[in-house]
Design an enzyme around this catalytic site. Structure first.
Site, PDB file in Angstrom:
ATOM      1  N   GLY A 154      14.633 -17.379  -9.705  1.00 44.03           N
ATOM      2  CA  GLY A 154      13.216 -17.080  -9.849  1.00 44.03           C
ATOM      3  C   GLY A 154      13.034 -15.665 -10.373  1.00 44.03           C
TER       4      GLY A 154
ATOM      5  CD  GLN B 195      11.710 -10.009  -9.444  1.00 47.66           C
ATOM      6  OE1 GLN B 195      11.331 -11.163  -9.595  1.00 47.66           O
ATOM      7  NE2 GLN B 195      12.864  -9.714  -8.881  1.00 47.66           N
TER       8      GLN B 195
ATOM      9  CB  CYS C 279      15.339  -9.846  -4.141  1.00 43.74           C
ATOM     10  SG  CYS C 279      14.009  -9.342  -5.251  1.00 43.74           S
ATOM     11  CG  LEU C 280      17.469 -11.653  -9.718  1.00 38.45           C
ATOM     12  CD1 LEU C 280      16.897 -12.323 -10.953  1.00 38.45           C
ATOM     13  CD2 LEU C 280      18.983 -11.769  -9.694  1.00 38.45           C
TER      14      LEU C 280
ATOM     15  CG  HIS D 106      11.584 -14.226  -2.882  1.00 36.32           C
ATOM     16  ND1 HIS D 106      12.539 -13.617  -2.103  1.00 36.32           N
ATOM     17  CD2 HIS D 106      11.610 -13.555  -4.073  1.00 36.32           C
ATOM     18  CE1 HIS D 106      13.106 -12.632  -2.786  1.00 36.32           C
ATOM     19  NE2 HIS D 106      12.564 -12.578  -3.988  1.00 36.32           N
ATOM     20  CD  GLU D 107      10.617 -15.151  -7.505  1.00 33.09           C
ATOM     21  OE1 GLU D 107      10.180 -14.118  -8.019  1.00 33.09           O
ATOM     22  OE2 GLU D 107      11.809 -15.269  -7.149  1.00 33.09           O
TER      23      GLU D 107
ATOM     24  CG  HIS E  88       8.690 -10.310  -6.462  1.00 28.25           C
ATOM     25  ND1 HIS E  88       9.267  -9.080  -6.261  1.00 28.25           N
ATOM     26  CD2 HIS E  88       9.696 -11.215  -6.333  1.00 28.25           C
ATOM     27  CE1 HIS E  88      10.558  -9.224  -6.024  1.00 28.25           C
ATOM     28  NE2 HIS E  88      10.858 -10.518  -6.054  1.00 28.25           N
TER      29      HIS E  88
HETATM   30  O1  K1U Z   1      14.609 -11.686  -7.673  1.00 30.65           O
HETATM   31  C1  K1U Z   1      14.108 -12.766  -7.389  1.00 30.65           C
HETATM   32  O2  K1U Z   1      12.968 -12.850  -6.978  1.00 30.65           O
HETATM   33  C2  K1U Z   1      14.935 -14.013  -7.603  1.00 30.65           C
HETATM   34  C3  K1U Z   1      15.642 -14.509  -6.350  1.00 30.65           C
HETATM   35  C4  K1U Z   1      14.902 -15.719  -5.840  1.00 30.65           C
HETATM   36  C5  K1U Z   1      15.239 -16.204  -4.463  1.00 30.65           C
HETATM   37  C6  K1U Z   1      16.522 -16.542  -4.092  1.00 30.65           C
HETATM   38  C7  K1U Z   1      16.788 -17.018  -2.827  1.00 30.65           C
HETATM   39  C8  K1U Z   1      15.757 -17.181  -1.929  1.00 30.65           C
HETATM   40  C9  K1U Z   1      14.484 -16.829  -2.296  1.00 30.65           C
HETATM   41  C10 K1U Z   1      14.223 -16.354  -3.565  1.00 30.65           C
HETATM   42  C11 K1U Z   1      17.067 -14.850  -6.740  1.00 30.65           C
HETATM   43  O3  K1U Z   1      17.290 -15.616  -7.610  1.00 30.65           O
HETATM   44  S1  K1U Z   1      18.314 -14.069  -5.861  1.00 30.65           S
HETATM   45  C12 K1U Z   1      19.834 -14.536  -6.580  1.00 30.65           C
HETATM   46  C13 K1U Z   1      20.231 -15.964  -6.479  1.00 30.65           C
HETATM   47  O4  K1U Z   1      20.556 -16.497  -7.494  1.00 30.65           O
HETATM   48  C14 K1U Z   1      20.237 -16.779  -5.248  1.00 30.65           C
HETATM   49  C15 K1U Z   1      20.409 -16.271  -3.975  1.00 30.65           C
HETATM   50  C16 K1U Z   1      20.402 -17.100  -2.854  1.00 30.65           C
HETATM   51  C17 K1U Z   1      20.251 -18.465  -3.004  1.00 30.65           C
HETATM   52  C18 K1U Z   1      20.103 -18.972  -4.275  1.00 30.65           C
HETATM   53  C19 K1U Z   1      20.110 -18.137  -5.379  1.00 30.65           C
HETATM   54 ZN    ZN Z   2      12.732 -11.185  -5.553  1.00 31.33          ZN
END
Ligand code: K1U
Ligand code: ZN
Length: 172
Positions: free
Chosen positions: A46, A51, A94-95, A136-137, A140
């Site tokens: 996401g 971001q 979170c990235l 989560h998004e 943001h």
């Molecule tokens: O930065 C962000 O908002 C993206 C974030 C989204 C997210 C991941 C996990 C739970 C809630 C929201 C990510 O993509 S983090 C990196 C990732 O690829 C990931 C981490 C945990 C589970 C699945 C993917």
């Molecule tokens: Zn995030």
């Protein structure tokens, strides 16, 4: 499509409240294309426009994590219509908070109203990781990061690590 740099904590821009989009035009579609490319390049599921430094209420997501069967989703001006009182716990990342993960409780399901890539009104009934990720998004868009739900001590430790990493990255 362009891969943009992702802002990381600590950064005041990430704490801004994003503004609603008045009309989904070519400009917003190019932004969504760039966001998706940026998200794929960073191996995320996401990304919110803020971001990459753009304070618009736009989110992209793809939970498929499969090169061959991509399932991009685009959300413009998303609004949560309904949240389940039952909670689900996921380990979130979170990235914008690189290499940090924590278990966060959120409503297990939610109903979201939004505009799609073409500006058409849509309704999503989300559960599981989809529900967690959209919430989560959407945080943001309000300038909220998952670390804000942690204890003061845990949040301080993470912020110190990220600040140290940033100061080590500065090349004179
Ligand atoms: O930065 C962000 O908002 C993206 C974030 C989204 C997210 C991941 C996990 C739970 C809630 C929201 C990510 O993509 S983090 C990196 C990732 O690829 C990931 C981490 C945990 C589970 C699945 C993917
Ligand atoms: Zn995030």
């Amino acid at each position: 499509m362009t891969v943009k740099p992702i802002l990381t904590e600590p950064n005041k821009i990430l704490r801004q409240i994003s503004k609603p989009v008045e009309h989904v035009s070519k400009e917003e579609q190019i932004l969504m294309d760039d966001m998706l490319e940026t998200m794929y390049a960073a191996n995320g599921i996401g990304l919110a426009a803020i971001q990459i430094g753009v304070p618009k209420r736009i989110i992209v997501m793809d939970l498929s994590r499969n090169e061959e069967t991509k399932e991009p989703r685009y959300f413009v001006n998303p609004v949560i219509q309904n949240k389940n009182s039952e909670k689900a716990t996921y380990e979130e990342g979170c990235l914008s908070v690189p290499n940090q993960f924590a278990e966060i409780d959120r409503p297990s399901t939610c109903v979201v109203e939004y505009l799609d890539y073409y500006g058409k009104k849509q309704i999503l009934n989300a559960k599981g990781l989809l529900a967690t990720c959209i919430q989560h998004e959407m945080d943001h868009l309000e300038g909220i990061l998952f670390i804000d739900y942690l204890s003061k001590l845990k949040k301080t430790i993470i912020l110190k690590k990220l600040s140290k990493k940033k100061s080590n990255q500065i090349v004179i």
